[in-house]
Design an enzyme around this catalytic site. Structure first.
Site, PDB file in Angstrom:
ATOM      1  N   GLY A  31       0.809  -1.214   0.000  1.00 44.11           N
ATOM      2  CA  GLY A  31       0.000   0.000   0.000  1.00 44.11           C
ATOM      3  C   GLY A  31       0.841   1.261   0.000  1.00 44.11           C
ATOM      4  O   GLY A  31       2.032   1.225  -0.303  1.00 44.11           O
ATOM      5  N   LEU A  33       0.455   3.588  -2.182  1.00 49.60           N
ATOM      6  CA  LEU A  33       0.870   3.439  -3.581  1.00 49.60           C
ATOM      7  C   LEU A  33       1.463   4.725  -4.144  1.00 49.60           C
ATOM      8  O   LEU A  33       1.003   5.824  -3.864  1.00 49.60           O
ATOM      9  CB  LEU A  33      -0.327   3.012  -4.439  1.00 49.60           C
ATOM     10  CG  LEU A  33      -0.985   1.680  -4.062  1.00 49.60           C
ATOM     11  CD1 LEU A  33      -2.049   1.308  -5.100  1.00 49.60           C
ATOM     12  CD2 LEU A  33       0.032   0.554  -3.934  1.00 49.60           C
ATOM     13  N   HIS A  34       2.512   4.544  -4.952  1.00 55.24           N
ATOM     14  CA  HIS A  34       3.169   5.660  -5.647  1.00 55.24           C
ATOM     15  C   HIS A  34       3.439   5.210  -7.079  1.00 55.24           C
ATOM     16  O   HIS A  34       3.064   4.085  -7.461  1.00 55.24           O
ATOM     17  CB  HIS A  34       4.452   6.066  -4.914  1.00 55.24           C
ATOM     18  CG  HIS A  34       5.373   4.907  -4.625  1.00 55.24           C
ATOM     19  ND1 HIS A  34       5.988   4.179  -5.614  1.00 55.24           N
ATOM     20  CD2 HIS A  34       5.754   4.328  -3.453  1.00 55.24           C
ATOM     21  CE1 HIS A  34       6.719   3.237  -5.083  1.00 55.24           C
ATOM     22  NE2 HIS A  34       6.598   3.294  -3.771  1.00 55.24           N
ATOM     23  N   GLU A  35       4.099   6.068  -7.846  1.00 55.85           N
ATOM     24  CA  GLU A  35       4.332   5.783  -9.273  1.00 55.85           C
ATOM     25  C   GLU A  35       5.069   4.466  -9.497  1.00 55.85           C
ATOM     26  O   GLU A  35       4.904   3.828 -10.533  1.00 55.85           O
ATOM     27  CB  GLU A  35       5.096   6.925  -9.930  1.00 55.85           C
ATOM     28  CG  GLU A  35       4.211   8.012 -10.498  1.00 55.85           C
ATOM     29  CD  GLU A  35       3.187   7.489 -11.525  1.00 55.85           C
ATOM     30  OE1 GLU A  35       3.557   6.724 -12.434  1.00 55.85           O
ATOM     31  OE2 GLU A  35       2.003   7.839 -11.394  1.00 55.85           O
ATOM     32  N   HIS A  37       4.707   1.638  -7.785  1.00 55.71           N
ATOM     33  CA  HIS A  37       3.674   0.594  -7.795  1.00 55.71           C
ATOM     34  C   HIS A  37       2.805   0.711  -9.052  1.00 55.71           C
ATOM     35  O   HIS A  37       2.469  -0.281  -9.687  1.00 55.71           O
ATOM     36  CB  HIS A  37       2.740   0.755  -6.592  1.00 55.71           C
ATOM     37  CG  HIS A  37       3.401   0.655  -5.253  1.00 55.71           C
ATOM     38  ND1 HIS A  37       3.487   1.724  -4.397  1.00 55.71           N
ATOM     39  CD2 HIS A  37       3.993  -0.378  -4.618  1.00 55.71           C
ATOM     40  CE1 HIS A  37       4.086   1.353  -3.280  1.00 55.71           C
ATOM     41  NE2 HIS A  37       4.423   0.081  -3.386  1.00 55.71           N
ATOM     42  N   GLN A  61       7.457  -9.267   8.107  1.00 53.81           N
ATOM     43  CA  GLN A  61       8.719  -8.854   7.500  1.00 53.81           C
ATOM     44  C   GLN A  61       9.302  -7.592   8.139  1.00 53.81           C
ATOM     45  O   GLN A  61      10.344  -7.115   7.718  1.00 53.81           O
ATOM     46  CB  GLN A  61       8.563  -8.675   5.988  1.00 53.81           C
ATOM     47  CG  GLN A  61       7.792  -7.446   5.569  1.00 53.81           C
ATOM     48  CD  GLN A  61       7.501  -7.468   4.076  1.00 53.81           C
ATOM     49  OE1 GLN A  61       6.725  -8.287   3.600  1.00 53.81           O
ATOM     50  NE2 GLN A  61       8.142  -6.598   3.328  1.00 53.81           N
ATOM     51  N   GLN A 149      12.650  -3.576  -9.470  1.00 55.67           N
ATOM     52  CA  GLN A 149      14.103  -3.695  -9.307  1.00 55.67           C
ATOM     53  C   GLN A 149      14.589  -2.916  -8.079  1.00 55.67           C
ATOM     54  O   GLN A 149      15.655  -3.174  -7.544  1.00 55.67           O
ATOM     55  CB  GLN A 149      14.784  -3.199 -10.593  1.00 55.67           C
ATOM     56  CG  GLN A 149      16.305  -3.116 -10.562  1.00 55.67           C
ATOM     57  CD  GLN A 149      16.972  -4.480 -10.401  1.00 55.67           C
ATOM     58  OE1 GLN A 149      16.358  -5.504 -10.713  1.00 55.67           O
ATOM     59  NE2 GLN A 149      18.200  -4.497  -9.936  1.00 55.67           N
ATOM     60  N   GLN A 154      15.082  -8.812  -3.054  1.00 55.33           N
ATOM     61  CA  GLN A 154      13.775  -9.454  -2.917  1.00 55.33           C
ATOM     62  C   GLN A 154      13.409 -10.209  -4.198  1.00 55.33           C
ATOM     63  O   GLN A 154      12.931 -11.339  -4.148  1.00 55.33           O
ATOM     64  CB  GLN A 154      12.744  -8.368  -2.613  1.00 55.33           C
ATOM     65  CG  GLN A 154      11.321  -8.833  -2.586  1.00 55.33           C
ATOM     66  CD  GLN A 154      10.389  -7.704  -2.152  1.00 55.33           C
ATOM     67  OE1 GLN A 154      10.407  -7.297  -1.002  1.00 55.33           O
ATOM     68  NE2 GLN A 154       9.591  -7.204  -3.056  1.00 55.33           N
ATOM     69  N   ARG A 188       8.050   4.930   2.072  1.00 59.33           N
ATOM     70  CA  ARG A 188       8.668   5.557   3.251  1.00 59.33           C
ATOM     71  C   ARG A 188       9.094   6.999   2.986  1.00 59.33           C
ATOM     72  O   ARG A 188       9.342   7.742   3.938  1.00 59.33           O
ATOM     73  CB  ARG A 188       9.866   4.743   3.728  1.00 59.33           C
ATOM     74  CG  ARG A 188       9.465   3.402   4.342  1.00 59.33           C
ATOM     75  CD  ARG A 188      10.657   2.686   4.950  1.00 59.33           C
ATOM     76  NE  ARG A 188      10.259   1.471   5.637  1.00 59.33           N
ATOM     77  CZ  ARG A 188      10.128   0.279   5.053  1.00 59.33           C
ATOM     78  NH1 ARG A 188      10.370   0.159   3.756  1.00 59.33           N
ATOM     79  NH2 ARG A 188       9.758  -0.782   5.751  1.00 59.33           N
TER      80      ARG A 188
HETATM   81  P1  AMP Z   1       6.134  -2.439  -1.424  1.00 55.16           P
HETATM   82  O1  AMP Z   1       4.766  -1.853  -1.346  1.00 55.16           O
HETATM   83  O2  AMP Z   1       7.216  -1.538  -0.951  1.00 55.16           O
HETATM   84  O3  AMP Z   1       6.199  -3.825  -0.830  1.00 55.16           O
HETATM   85  O4  AMP Z   1       6.436  -2.633  -2.978  1.00 55.16           O
HETATM   86  C1  AMP Z   1       5.575  -3.372  -3.794  1.00 55.16           C
HETATM   87  C2  AMP Z   1       6.232  -3.605  -5.125  1.00 55.16           C
HETATM   88  O5  AMP Z   1       6.515  -2.338  -5.737  1.00 55.16           O
HETATM   89  C3  AMP Z   1       7.584  -4.331  -5.007  1.00 55.16           C
HETATM   90  O6  AMP Z   1       7.705  -5.228  -6.094  1.00 55.16           O
HETATM   91  C4  AMP Z   1       8.571  -3.213  -5.104  1.00 55.16           C
HETATM   92  O7  AMP Z   1       9.825  -3.624  -5.590  1.00 55.16           O
HETATM   93  C5  AMP Z   1       7.875  -2.292  -6.100  1.00 55.16           C
HETATM   94  N1  AMP Z   1       8.398  -0.940  -5.989  1.00 55.16           N
HETATM   95  C6  AMP Z   1       8.533  -0.198  -4.856  1.00 55.16           C
HETATM   96  N2  AMP Z   1       9.119   0.990  -5.143  1.00 55.16           N
HETATM   97  C7  AMP Z   1       9.358   0.994  -6.479  1.00 55.16           C
HETATM   98  C8  AMP Z   1       9.942   1.929  -7.393  1.00 55.16           C
HETATM   99  N3  AMP Z   1      10.401   3.103  -6.987  1.00 55.16           N
HETATM  100  N4  AMP Z   1      10.032   1.581  -8.692  1.00 55.16           N
HETATM  101  C9  AMP Z   1       9.574   0.385  -9.124  1.00 55.16           C
HETATM  102  N5  AMP Z   1       9.014  -0.539  -8.323  1.00 55.16           N
HETATM  103  C10 AMP Z   1       8.898  -0.242  -7.017  1.00 55.16           C
END
Ligand code: AMP
Length: 301
Positions: A31, A33-35, A37, A61, A149, A154, A188
């Protein structure tokens, strides 16, 4: 877009698609969410018939209670953004749905889990990641699952576990999406104050400094890391780790002789950030066909 909170509900909404052999794509998120995601969701939309976005802040985690407690949460906003980006199904289960009473099974990817983030955050971090991703893959049974990436280690772990456990899913990695000034997007980032937001640029600038030095022909890891570290010191940020490693095994490299992963983690105030880039020195001397005469950079930050 349909919102479901239970595994049974998820299976029910995906049942028709599965019977009709339509391609299901999964984007797993915590959640806020940003660009980053949204780029994964849009890509899934282009490739799949049905796009599932999961939204679950996975307590297993988080190695620090305070980090879990202050993790940003806004489900209404997330659901609107996910729908606009093309999601068909939002799966937002409760902790009790994911970890019911009696839950006793974990997934652990040995070797890869112990390095970088694993060494810094402890074994439970990647045990938590591997377990939740395995569970989400089993719950949604997607044809393709998309990961960023940004979390390079991960993705390696997830590729390993899907191979080792014979999970019938294709894992696709998508590039890191950055703010215009280079900071990697992260949920974050919202927790950074104005001054910390400036200092957070220490991470991409460190990567950039090492890239530029590699572009100029430097191949010694010690020299590349020193340049990166110096850049961080300019913003009074010290790395929790800064490492040049093999992009598949994460073993430390003494020299940049082929493709390498340059990864960094640092705390800016209370907020822990990570970033990375792939260095590809082999293309460093090749002329860029799109940009006649110019030499391709070894990386992009
Ligand atoms: P998270 O919500 O942080 O668990 O991230 C969910 C998914 O979004 C994971 O596969 C992350 O690697 C991906 N993600 C997070 N930040 C970015 C970003 N800046 N650019 C591309 N993918 C991202």
């Amino acid at each position: 877009m349909k919102s479901v909170r239970t595994v049974q509900g998820l299976r029910a909404v995906l049942g028709g698609a599965r019977r009709d052999d339509r391609a299901i794509g999964l984007v797993a998120t915590m959640g806020a969410l940003h660009e980053g995601h949204l780029s994964l969701i849009r890509h899934a939309r282009r490739q799949c018939d049905v796009v599932v976005v999961s939204l679950f802040v996975n307590p297993a985690q988080f190695n620090e209670r305070a980090d879990l407690e202050r993790y940003p949460r806004d489900e209404l906003r997330d659901s609107e953004l996910a729908e606009d980006a093309g999601a068909d199904v939002l799966f937002a289960p409760s902790v009790a749905e994911v970890y019911p009473a009696g839950f006793a099974t974990t997934v652990e990817v040995l070797g890869l889990s112990e390095r970088l983030e694993g060494a810094a955050r402890g074994a439970e971090h990647f045990r938590g990641v591997a377990t939740i991703v395995t569970k989400l893959l089993c719950m949604a049974l997607p044809d393709v699952a998309y990961f960023g990436q940004k979390d390079a280690q991960q993705v390696l772990l997830i590729r390993r576990l899907t191979t080792d456990l014979n999970l019938p899913v294709r894992i696709e990695t998508r590039p890191t999406v950055r703010e215009p000034d280079g900071l990697a997007m992260s949920s974050r980032n919202a927790l950074l104050g104005a001054a910390e937001r400036e200092r957070a640029l220490a991470l991409p600038r460190a990567l950039q400094a090492a890239c530029e030095l590699a572009d100029s022909g430097e191949r010694s890891t010690a020299a590349l890391l020193a340049a990166a570290r110096a850049e961080m010191e300019r913003l009074s940020v010290s790395a929790e780790y800064l490492a040049l490693v093999d992009p598949e095994t994460l073993e430390p490299l003494e020299r940049l002789d082929g493709e390498a992963l340059l990864a960094v983690a640092a705390r800016v105030g209370e907020v822990r950030l990570i970033d990375n880039t792939i260095l590809t020195p082999d293309v460093g001397s090749a002329p860029d066909p799109q940009n006649q005469g110019k030499v391709l950079s070894t990386c992009s930050v």
